[in-house]
Design a protein around this motif. Structure first.
Motif, PDB file in Angstrom:
ATOM      1  N   ILE A 240       5.559 -46.990  15.491  1.00 53.43           N
ATOM      2  CA  ILE A 240       5.421 -45.752  16.253  1.00 53.43           C
ATOM      3  C   ILE A 240       6.491 -45.767  17.338  1.00 53.43           C
ATOM      4  O   ILE A 240       6.565 -46.711  18.136  1.00 53.43           O
ATOM      5  CB  ILE A 240       4.018 -45.632  16.872  1.00 53.43           C
ATOM      6  CG1 ILE A 240       2.959 -45.646  15.762  1.00 53.43           C
ATOM      7  CG2 ILE A 240       3.894 -44.360  17.707  1.00 53.43           C
ATOM      8  CD1 ILE A 240       1.535 -45.621  16.278  1.00 53.43           C
ATOM      9  N   GLN A 241       7.327 -44.707  17.339  1.00 56.89           N
ATOM     10  CA  GLN A 241       8.490 -44.694  18.215  1.00 56.89           C
ATOM     11  C   GLN A 241       8.500 -43.421  19.040  1.00 56.89           C
ATOM     12  O   GLN A 241       8.249 -42.332  18.519  1.00 56.89           O
ATOM     13  CB  GLN A 241       9.775 -44.802  17.391  1.00 56.89           C
ATOM     14  CG  GLN A 241       9.726 -45.989  16.419  1.00 56.89           C
ATOM     15  CD  GLN A 241      11.021 -46.203  15.697  1.00 56.89           C
ATOM     16  OE1 GLN A 241      12.076 -46.211  16.313  1.00 56.89           O
ATOM     17  NE2 GLN A 241      10.949 -46.394  14.386  1.00 56.89           N
TER      18      GLN A 241
ATOM     19  N   ILE B 231      -0.289 -37.031  10.680  1.00 53.81           N
ATOM     20  CA  ILE B 231       0.900 -37.845  10.934  1.00 53.81           C
ATOM     21  C   ILE B 231       2.145 -36.971  10.975  1.00 53.81           C
ATOM     22  O   ILE B 231       3.032 -37.150  11.820  1.00 53.81           O
ATOM     23  CB  ILE B 231       1.037 -38.937   9.852  1.00 53.81           C
ATOM     24  CG1 ILE B 231      -0.136 -39.916   9.950  1.00 53.81           C
ATOM     25  CG2 ILE B 231       2.354 -39.678   9.995  1.00 53.81           C
ATOM     26  CD1 ILE B 231      -0.151 -40.955   8.848  1.00 53.81           C
TER      27      ILE B 231
ATOM     28  N   ILE C  30       7.012 -41.792  13.467  1.00 54.31           N
ATOM     29  CA  ILE C  30       6.195 -42.783  12.759  1.00 54.31           C
ATOM     30  C   ILE C  30       6.913 -43.179  11.480  1.00 54.31           C
ATOM     31  O   ILE C  30       7.391 -42.317  10.730  1.00 54.31           O
ATOM     32  CB  ILE C  30       4.806 -42.222  12.421  1.00 54.31           C
ATOM     33  CG1 ILE C  30       4.056 -41.849  13.705  1.00 54.31           C
ATOM     34  CG2 ILE C  30       3.987 -43.217  11.609  1.00 54.31           C
ATOM     35  CD1 ILE C  30       2.727 -41.155  13.461  1.00 54.31           C
TER      36      ILE C  30
END
Length: 649
Positions: A382-383, A278, A285
């Protein structure tokens, strides 16, 4: 007769030697750290030394000639003096531990010895009492016993593995929890060494490090241990321990507790792998708490910080509404709110704003997370910045290229030296801006430039890049021994070099160029049609204007720029700015203006340059009342230092 006279001299010499011995003996008794008391056989005290007075609080006058209670011979013999009479009657010394009471009522303990003193005829005439104060040792011992008793009780009640080790690392106590953790019974552990329980690789390491730990006399906290269980599998514990010291500071033993973290360690290892994935992700995120009414962030990855411009600390505990702005689409916002309210997922592309007000297109995916009972616990967001993609779709690639060119021209960080400190910031009002600032560092001086290119097109960005490249080339030329032009000549040469390009593109540049000489503390400057900077002296109540004659660049191929000088004192400051600040308008149509800018500059005079820049931007945003900037805004603050040196502070 001669023999008689000789015998007299011998007697005199012997008496003198005896007197000297008695004197030495008397001084030794007086200076003894132990309390001494001499009493007759009937208990009446005939002598006490100063240490006796310090121990009991009674003076010699209060005790001598008395059958004092401090004498063991007064009245009946107490239980503390068991077998005293029989021991003394046999001519032997009695020894024992005795508790007494000082004159002020305080209790004390002594190690006492009572010896009979015999006459030349062999009869007991007196007794010598010697008392060694052991009060502190008794108190320490009692406290230690009480502490150890509590320790034992807690050890039997807790599920943690409590232990004690000697200075060689051998277990001398072990609580029952070791059976659950390592599979050994407590009695099996006693006598084993700490190293014997470790996995081979840790055994070797601690064989080398344990002596240093013992020698340091320091405790340890949450030490990770890698043990081998009795059946062979690995066990992880966190261990905390402290040395138990004697009054002299010597380690008696070690005492500590181990907490089994094997399951947690395996879980953390697996989680760490996921976290690394991640953390390394290129998309932003975040994880939000769905149980909280404001759904605050409880985790953000580095990509999200890079995406939004906010630090991790600024995003944690905040709702991602922090990215919303004036032009954020209402339909997208309704979809986001609906998904959060209903606990469902959604996917939208929304216009968001980075820290500082810079807009970007955000492709947002929201996914709900439920626990084993189906209860909604979290949202994962989530971007991704899809601005480039949308610009390509809307045929705005040129503006995007120009923007990236412009941002690359600006300094990456403030410059701090003992001679001066300078900080600046440029915030374009749209994708492409026409503002520019820079500073150039030399051995004995510092150059600062601020400029504004007319228009917000790709051509303006290219002209600004050309101007910057020309200035950089002149800087490198001066550093390599070439001609070092002053501010006026810099503007003159730059105008000559750029005139044809500016005239052909129908553009012009306003520019202000200054140079600060560290050693002389002199500021030289020239103006090419730019806003006049503000000079704020250390003790002055208001600002001065730095003004010289000079046209904007690109109007005429030949222009002479007036150059002036002014002396600075340590702490004096200069504020350079573009007209995007002074011409900013509130919702009522009022201009921010140079007078207001000067007033705000004065109000922040005690802040360092970087904080001044941030504070002025904050003042401007408050004045606009949330409205976006209509023009590029650039600020640069220069502060004169206290030393004439260029070495970093």
């Amino acid at each position: 007769m001669p023999r008689q006279r000789g015998k007299g001299r011998l007697d005199y010499t012997a008496r003198r030697e005896v007197q000297e011995q008695l004197f030495i003996l008397s001084r030794a008794i007086q200076q003894s750290p132990n309390a001494l008391l001499i009493a007759r056989v009937d208990g009446f005290v005939e002598y006490v030394n100063p240490s006796f007075t310090r121990l009991t609080g009674y003076t010699a006058e209060e005790v001598m000639g008395q059958q004092s209670s401090v004498s063991p011979f007064a009245g009946p013999i107490g239980t503390q003096y068991r077998n005293l009479k029989g021991t003394l009657r046999e001519g032997r010394t009695w020894r024992g531990e005795v508790e007494g009471e000082r004159k002020n009522g305080e209790r004390y303990w002594v190690q006492e010895s009572i010896s009979p003193i015999l006459s030349p005829e062999g009869e007991v005439t007196h007794f010598l009492v010697i008392r060694q104060d052991i009060t502190q040792q008794k108190l320490d011992h009692a406290a230690l016993e009480e502490s150890e008793q509590r320790f034992r009780q807690v050890a039997e009640m807790t599920g943690e593995w409590l232990w004690e080790q000697d200075t060689d690392g051998r277990y001398i106590y072990c609580s029952g929890a070791v059976s659950e953790i390592l599979g050994y019974r407590p009695e099996e552990i006693i006598g084993m060494r700490y190293f014997d329980l470790l996995m081979p690789e840790d055994n070797l390491r601690w064989q080398q490090e344990f002596p240093e730990l013992v020698e340091s006399c320091r405790g340890f906290c949450r030490l990770l241990n890698h043990y081998r269980h009795k059946d062979g599998h690995e066990v992880f514990t966190e261990s905390t321990g402290e040395p138990v010291l004697d009054p002299s500071g010597r380690i008696i033993k070690w005492r500590g507790v181990d907490h089994d973290i094997t399951a947690r360690k395996h879980y953390e290892d697996a989680l760490r792998l996921r976290n690394r994935a991640i953390e390394a992700a290129s998309v932003g995120i975040c994880i939000a708490d769905a149980q909280h009414p404001n759904t605050p962030n409880i985790y953000v990855n580095p990509a999200l910080c890079r995406l939004t411009g906010y630090s991790k600390d600024e995003l944690m505990g905040q709702n991602m509404r922090i990215l919303h702005g004036e032009e954020t689409d209402a339909t997208a916002l309704r979809e986001i709110r609906g998904s959060l309210k209903e606990g469902r997922g959604c996917e939208v592309v929304v216009r968001n704003y980075r820290k500082g007000g810079i807009p970007f297109w955000n492709e947002l995916l929201i996914d709900p997370v439920h626990d084993a009972n189906g209860r909604l616990t979290h949202f994962i967001g989530i971007q991704a910045d899809v601005t480039e993609r949308l610009r390509a779709e809307s045929e705005r690639k040129e503006l995007d290229i120009a923007r990236r060119i412009q941002l690359s021209l600006l300094p990456k960080a403030p410059l701090r030296t003992r001679g001066a400190e300078v900080a600046g910031v440029c915030l374009p009002a749209s994708h492409v801006g026409g503002d520019y600032y820079d500073f150039f560092q030399f051995q004995d001086h510092l150059d600062v430039v601020i400029a504004d290119v007319s228009g917000h097109s790709v051509g303006a960005a290219l002209i600004m890049a050309e101007a910057r490249s020309t200035l950089k080339a002149a800087t490198r030329n001066a550093e390599n021994g070439g001609i070092d032009h002053g501010p006026g000549d810099v503007l003159r040469v730059l105008n000559e070099l750029l005139y044809e390009d500016l005239d052909g593109a129908d553009l012009f540049i306003s520019m202000f160029y200054l140079r600060y000489d560290y050693a002389r503390r002199v500021l030289s400057y020239a103006n090419g049609g730019h806003n006049r900077p503000l000079l704020l002296r250390q003790e002055a109540p208001s600002c001065e204007l730095l003004d010289t004659e000079g046209l904007i660049l690109g109007v005429s191929p030949t222009v002479d720029f007036e150059e002036k000088q002014v002396a600075l004192s340590p702490g004096d400051r200069v504020l350079l700015y573009t007209d995007g600040i002074t011409e900013a308008q509130s919702s009522e149509g009022e201009f921010f203006g140079s007078a207001r800018l000067c007033e705000m500059f004065v109000s922040h005079r005690d802040k360092p340059p970087q904080e001044v820049v941030e504070a002025l931007f904050s003042d401007l945003r408050a004045f606009l009342g949330g409205k976006p900037f209509r023009d590029d805004v650039t600020l640069v603050v220069l502060q004169a230092g206290s030393e004439a040196t260029l070495e970093p502070a």
